[in-house]
Design a protein around this motif. Structure first.
Motif, mmCIF file in Angstrom:
data_model
loop_
_atom_site.group_PDB
_atom_site.id
_atom_site.type_symbol
_atom_site.label_atom_id
_atom_site.label_comp_id
_atom_site.label_asym_id
_atom_site.label_seq_id
_atom_site.Cartn_x
_atom_site.Cartn_y
_atom_site.Cartn_z
ATOM 1 N N HIS A 42 0.835 -1.208 0.000
ATOM 2 C CA HIS A 42 0.000 0.000 0.000
ATOM 3 C C HIS A 42 0.866 1.252 0.000
ATOM 4 N N ALA A 43 1.863 1.253 0.870
ATOM 5 C CA ALA A 43 2.673 2.464 1.059
ATOM 6 C C ALA A 43 3.413 2.867 -0.213
ATOM 7 N N VAL A 44 3.868 1.869 -0.983
ATOM 8 C CA VAL A 44 4.633 2.237 -2.187
ATOM 9 C C VAL A 44 3.735 2.431 -3.406
ATOM 10 N N SER A 45 2.535 1.804 -3.385
ATOM 11 C CA SER A 45 1.716 1.891 -4.599
ATOM 12 C C SER A 45 0.734 3.066 -4.556
ATOM 13 N N GLU A 46 0.525 3.648 -3.369
ATOM 14 C CA GLU A 46 -0.411 4.771 -3.316
ATOM 15 C C GLU A 46 0.231 5.942 -2.580
ATOM 16 N N THR A 47 -0.403 7.092 -2.679
ATOM 17 C CA THR A 47 0.129 8.266 -2.005
ATOM 18 C C THR A 47 -0.717 8.567 -0.772
ATOM 19 N N TYR A 48 -0.069 8.653 0.372
ATOM 20 C CA TYR A 48 -0.786 8.937 1.623
ATOM 21 C C TYR A 48 -0.282 10.243 2.210
ATOM 22 N N ASP A 49 -1.147 10.864 3.026
ATOM 23 C CA ASP A 49 -0.721 12.075 3.726
ATOM 24 C C ASP A 49 0.067 11.715 4.986
ATOM 25 N N ALA A 50 -0.256 10.544 5.543
ATOM 26 C CA ALA A 50 0.495 10.080 6.710
ATOM 27 C C ALA A 50 0.252 8.577 6.898
ATOM 28 N N LEU A 109 9.582 -1.037 11.994
ATOM 29 C CA LEU A 109 10.675 -0.105 11.690
ATOM 30 C C LEU A 109 11.389 -0.484 10.402
ATOM 31 N N ALA A 110 11.419 -1.807 10.122
ATOM 32 C CA ALA A 110 12.074 -2.258 8.890
ATOM 33 C C ALA A 110 11.349 -1.676 7.679
ATOM 34 N N ILE A 111 10.024 -1.646 7.744
ATOM 35 C CA ILE A 111 9.223 -1.101 6.647
ATOM 36 C C ILE A 111 9.486 0.396 6.517
ATOM 37 N N VAL A 112 9.512 1.084 7.668
ATOM 38 C CA VAL A 112 9.773 2.521 7.666
ATOM 39 C C VAL A 112 11.125 2.805 7.004
ATOM 40 N N GLU A 113 12.133 2.021 7.401
ATOM 41 C CA GLU A 113 13.470 2.219 6.829
ATOM 42 C C GLU A 113 13.464 1.986 5.323
ATOM 43 N N ALA A 114 12.761 0.923 4.916
ATOM 44 C CA ALA A 114 12.711 0.608 3.481
ATOM 45 C C ALA A 114 12.059 1.758 2.705
ATOM 46 N N LEU A 115 10.974 2.294 3.269
ATOM 47 C CA LEU A 115 10.280 3.407 2.596
ATOM 48 C C LEU A 115 11.210 4.616 2.476
ATOM 49 N N ARG A 116 11.919 4.925 3.569
ATOM 50 C CA ARG A 116 12.805 6.095 3.564
ATOM 51 C C ARG A 116 13.929 5.907 2.560
ATOM 52 N N GLN A 117 14.460 4.679 2.499
ATOM 53 C CA GLN A 117 15.542 4.429 1.544
ATOM 54 C C GLN A 117 15.037 4.552 0.109
ATOM 55 N N GLY A 118 13.742 4.253 -0.074
ATOM 56 C CA GLY A 118 13.145 4.383 -1.399
ATOM 57 C C GLY A 118 12.766 5.827 -1.717
ATOM 58 N N GLY A 119 13.148 6.754 -0.844
ATOM 59 C CA GLY A 119 12.904 8.173 -1.120
ATOM 60 C C GLY A 119 11.490 8.617 -0.806
ATOM 61 N N ASN A 120 10.762 7.808 -0.002
ATOM 62 C CA ASN A 120 9.395 8.162 0.361
ATOM 63 C C ASN A 120 9.417 8.953 1.679
ATOM 64 N N HIS A 121 8.943 10.196 1.655
ATOM 65 C CA HIS A 121 9.052 11.040 2.853
ATOM 66 C C HIS A 121 7.718 11.282 3.543
ATOM 67 N N VAL A 122 6.765 10.369 3.336
ATOM 68 C CA VAL A 122 5.466 10.515 3.973
ATOM 69 C C VAL A 122 5.635 10.543 5.502
ATOM 70 N N PRO A 123 4.922 11.441 6.190
ATOM 71 C CA PRO A 123 5.016 11.457 7.665
ATOM 72 C C PRO A 123 4.556 10.122 8.267
ATOM 73 N N ILE A 124 5.344 9.595 9.189
ATOM 74 C CA ILE A 124 5.000 8.295 9.791
ATOM 75 C C ILE A 124 4.946 8.421 11.302
ATOM 76 N N LEU A 125 3.853 7.947 11.870
ATOM 77 C CA LEU A 125 3.702 7.868 13.326
ATOM 78 C C LEU A 125 3.842 6.403 13.718
ATOM 79 N N ILE A 126 4.806 6.113 14.584
ATOM 80 C CA ILE A 126 5.051 4.720 14.975
ATOM 81 C C ILE A 126 4.318 4.414 16.277
#
Lengths: 226, 459
Positions: A39-47, A61-78
C-alpha cells in the motif's frame, strides 16, 4: 486526508480507524507488513500510522526504513508497546516522525497525527506567527496581543510558539513536555497545567476573547474559533 | 598460592609416610650402631682371646693350650656363647666344645663371620681362625645366635611400630574423613534446606578458625545476598500484586456496576472516564517498572553524552517553579563550581524531577526546597535536593529506595513507591548512588554522578 494504518490487532485497528474516519480522514488498513509495504509504495498517503510488532515477527521499523531508503518522505507515526527512551530514539532514527507508546489515548494519537500532517503541509520557516490579534515575532522575540506587548519568560515564549504553530489543533500534555521541555517522563504533579495557566494569565487575561482553551481529557488548544 | 588438595586420603597417606620415615630415621642408626659396635667389640674380644691363647701356645706348646682350653670350656654348653676348638695338624681335636672342625668356615686365617652346622643346627658365628706353629689350628668363635632373640625382638618391635603407625594413619584418615564428611554433610543439609525454600538457614560456623571457616563465611555471605535478592523479588511481586490489584478491582467493580445498573448516559460517561483513569494508573505502574528494569539492565549507557548538571538542574528547578509558587514554597537553586559530567540527560532530568516532586509533595506550605550542584571530589558530582518536610526516619532510609516501599500506606498514590527506586537506579547507572540524609528537619537527597562513569556498576 488520506491515511494508511498498518496494525495487526483487529480491535485496536477498528478503534483507530473509526476514530480517524470520524475526524474526517480516509483510512486504508493493512493488517500485516507485506500488505502495508505494498500500500505504502503503490499509493500516495498524507500520513502512515505504523505498528512496530507485526505478524511474522516483522518489525514495523524495517518497513519505515525501506520506505525512507526508497525516497518516500510521507510522515510516519510509529505505535509501539516498547516503552523505553531507547526504543523511542531508535524509532525516530529509523525514519519515524513521531512515536507513541501503547496503550495510548485516542486523543493523543489524533493530536500527534494532526501535528504531523500540519508539519508536512507548510515546510517554510516563518519568522512571524499570528492568531487573531495575538502576534509573535520570532526574530525580535516579541509577543503582542491587540497591539499591547506581552512579557514572556524564554520558556513561556517557546510554549506559546509551539501552541501557535499548532493553532486550532489539540496539543496534549505529553507533546508539550516532549517538545517544549524535551523531557520524557510522566510528572506526578500537574506541572504542565500550571505552566499553561500562567501563560493563559499573560495572553488571555484582560482581553476580550480567550484563545487558550483546555480540551477535556486531551490537552490544550490555541484557537480563534468560537 | 594454591593450597594442596585437602582430603582424608591424602592426609592419611602423608601421615603414614612421615611416621614411617621418622621410624626409619630412629631405627636405622640404632640397628647400624648395634651391628657395628657389638660386632666390633666382640671381634676385639675374641681376637684378644685368640691372641692370648696363641701366646700360651708359643710359650707352653700344644699341651698347655689344651689344658687351658679345657678348663675354659668346662661347664659351657656345646657351641653356646663361645666356641673354642683346638686341632692337631692331623685333624684330631685336642680341646674345645665343638665335636669337629665345622664346615662352612673360610679357609684363610683371620676374622670373619660364617654359618656353621653344629649338630645339624645352623649357627651364625663371629670367628677368629689362627694357624699356629707346626700346623696346629685354633678356632675361637662367638655364637651370634644368642642375639637372634634380641634382634628378632627389635625387628618385631620395629614392625609392630610400623604397623601401629600405619593403623594410626588409616584410623586418622577415617576419622578425618568422617569429620570432613560431617562438616560437608552439614553444608549439604543446610543447602538442601535452602533449596527447599528455608532461605534464612545459614551454615554452622566452626568455633576454631580453619580453612572451612573461611569457606563457611563466604557461603553465608552469598546466602545473605541471595536472601536479600529473593526477598526483593518477593516484595516487588507482592507490591505489584497489591498496587495493581487496587486499580484493577476498582475498574472491575466500576464496569460490573455499569453493566448491572445501566445508569443514565451522563453518569455512564463519567464512569467510563473514571475507568479510563483506572487503566492509566495500572499503565503508570507498569511503565515505571519497565523503566526501572531498563535502567537497571545498564543498556542505557549508549545515551551518554557530556551533560552540564548545573544547567540541567536549573532547568528542572525552573520547570517546577510554578508548582512551588502555588504551594508557597521557596524553590532555590545554587550551582557551585564546574559541573560537567558524562551521562544520560533524559534519565538525569527524570531522576532530578522525581526528587523535586518528592520534595514538593512533603514540604509544608511556606516551606523551603534547596537544590544545589556541587563537586565534593574530583571524580564525583552531587545534585542535592533538600526540603524541610517531615523527612524520613533513619531506619527507613535504606528501604525507601526499594521498589514500592512506602513510609506509610496513607501516602498511597500510585507510583510513589517507585520514584526513589528510579532515582537510585539512575544514580547506579551513572556510577554513583542515591544518599538520603537528615536535613534537620526534612530530607536531604543527594544524587551522586561519577564525572566519567567508566567505573559505574552495571547492576
Amino acid at each position: 486526508m488520506k491515511l494508511l494504518l498498518v496494525e495487526d490487532n483487529e480491535r485496536v485497528a477498528r478503534f483507530v480507524k473509526k476514530g480517524l474516519t470520524e475526524a474526517g480522514h480516509t483510512v486504508d488498513h493493512a493488517d500485516n507488513g507485506r500488505d502495508g509495504m505494498y500500500h505504502a509504495v503503490s499509493e500516495t498517503y498524507d500520513a502512515i500510522v505504523m505498528d512496530r510488532m507485526l505478524p511474522g515477527g516483522i518489525d514495523g521499523l524495517a518497513i519505515v526504513e525501506a520506505l525512507r531508503q526508497g525516497g518516500n518522505h510521507v510522515p510516519i507515526l510509529i505505535l509501539s508497546a516498547l516503552d523505553g527512551v531507547d526504543d523511542r530514539i531508535h524509532g525516530l532514527k529509523s525514519g519515524g516522525d513521531d512515536y507513541l507508546v501503547k496503550p495510548f489515548a485516542f486523543g493523543e494519537l489524533l493530536a500527534r497525527l494532526d501535528a504531523l500532517l500540519r508539519r508536512s503541509q507548510h515546510q517554510a520557516v516563518e519568522t512571524t506567527l499570528a492568531l487573531d490579534d495575538l502576534h509573535m515575532d520570532m526574530l525580535a522575540h516579541k509577543v503582542t496581543r491587540a497591539g499591547k506587548p506581552v512579557a514572556l519568560q524564554p520558556r513561556e515564549f517557546k510554549l506559546l510558539e509551539y501552541l501557535m504553530r499548532h493553532a486550532n489543533q489539540v496539543v496534549t500534555r505529553t507533546m508539550l513536555l516532549e517538545n517544549v521541555w524535551d523531557y520524557h517522563f510522566d510528572p506526578q504533579t500537574n506541572v504542565i497545567d500550571v505552566h499553561v495557566s500562567k501563560l493563559r494569565q499573560k495572553i488571555d487575561a484582560g482581553f476580550g476573547k480567550p484563545l487558550l482553551r483546555t480540551v477535556r481529557n486531551a490537552g490544550y488548544m490555541l484557537t480563534d474559533q468560537p | 598460592m594454591r593450597l594442596p588438595g585437602f582430603s582424608a586420603r591424602t592426609i592419611a597417606l602423608g601421615y603414614g609416610i612421615v611416621s614411617l620415615l621418622v621410624l626409619a630415621m630412629f631405627a636405622g642408626p640404632l640397628w647400624y650402631a648395634w651391628h657395628t659396635n657389638i660386632q666390633e667389640v666382640r671381634t676385639e674380644l675374641i681376637t684378644a682371646d685368640a691372641q692370648r691363647l696363641a701366646n700360651l701356645f708359643a710359650r707352653g706348646g700344644p699341651f698347655a693350650l689344651t689344658t687351658a682350653i679345657e678348663s675354659q670350656v668346662v661347664g659351657t654348653n656345646d657351641g653356646v656363647r663361645k666356641i673354642i676348638l683346638f686341632m692337631a695338624p692331623n685333624g684330631v681335636k685336642l680341646a674345645g666344645n665343638l665335636p669337629g672342625w665345622p664346615t662352612g668356615l673360610p679357609d684363610r686365617d683371620g676374622t670373619g663371620s660364617a654359618t656353621i652346622h653344629v649338630a645339624g643346627e645352623p649357627r651364625r658365628i663371629e670367628l677368629v681362625r689362627l694357624t699356629l706353629g707346626g700346623g696346629y689350628r685354633l678356632l675361637i668363635a662367638s655364637n651370634l645366635n644368642r642375639f637372634d632373640e634380641l634382634e628378632r625382638l627389635f625387628v618385631w618391635g620395629l614392625l609392630a611400630c610400623a604397623a601401629t603407625v600405619l593403623m594410626g594413619a588409616a584410623l586418622g584418615g577415617v576419622l578425618i574423613r568422617r569429620a570432613l564428611l560431617a562438616r560437608v554433610q552439614g553444608i549439604s543439609q543446610t543447602t538442601a534446606a535452602i533449596i527447599e525454600g528455608k532461605l534464612s538457614r545459614r551454615l554452622q560456623e566452626p568455633r576454631d578458625g580453619d580453612e572451612l571457616q573461611l569457606l563457611t563465611r563466604t557461603v553465608n555471605r552469598m546466602l545473605d545476598q541471595i536472601e536479600h535478592l529473593v526477598t526483593g523479588v518477593q516484595d516487588v511481586s507482592n507490591a505489584i500484586a497489591h498496587d495493581l490489584r487496587t486499580p484493577l478491582s476498582e475498574l472491575r467493580a466500576r464496569l460490573e456496576e455499569l453493566s448491572v445498573t445501566r445508569p443514565a448516559e451522563e453518569e455512564t460517561f463519567a464512569e467510563i472516564d473514571a475507568a479510563i483513569s483506572d487503566v492509566d494508573r495500572v499503565m503508570n505502574i507498569f511503565n515505571a517498572l519497565l523503566r526501572l528494569a531498563e535502567i537497571d539492565s545498564g543498556s542505557r549507557r549508549n545515551g551518554f553524552v557530556q551533560v552540564d548538571l548545573a544547567k540541567l538542574a536549573a532547568e528542572v528547578a525552573e520547570f517546577y517553579a510554578p508548582v512551588a509558587e502555588l504551594k508557597d514554597i521557596a524553590l532555590a537553586f545554587t550551582p557551585r563550581g564546574a559541573s560537567t559530567a558524562v551521562g544520560d540527560p533524559v534519565l538525569l532530568a527524570q531522576a532530578l524531577g522525581n526528587l523535586v516532586e518528592n520534595a514538593l509533595k512533603y514540604a509544608p506550605e511556606g516551606g523551603d526546597i534547596a537544590i544545589s550542584v556541587q563537586r565534593p571530589r574530583r571524580d564525583m558530582l552531587e545534585i542535592v535536593v533538600a526540603d524541610n518536610g517531615p523527612g524520613i526516619m533513619a531506619d527507613e532510609r535504606p528501604r525507601v529506595v526499594e521498589r514500592f516501599y512506602r513510609g506509610d500506606t496513607s501516602r498511597g498514590t500510585p507510583g510513589v513507591g517507585l520514584g526513589l527506586s528510579v532515582v537510585s537506579a539512575v544514580a547506579r547507572l551513572h556510577g554513583g548512588a542515591l544518599l538520603l540524609a537528615d536535613n534537620r528537619p526534612g530530607l536531604r537527597a543527594t544524587l551522586q554522578v561519577a564525572v566519567s562513569p567508566a567505573g559505574g556498576s552495571r547492576v
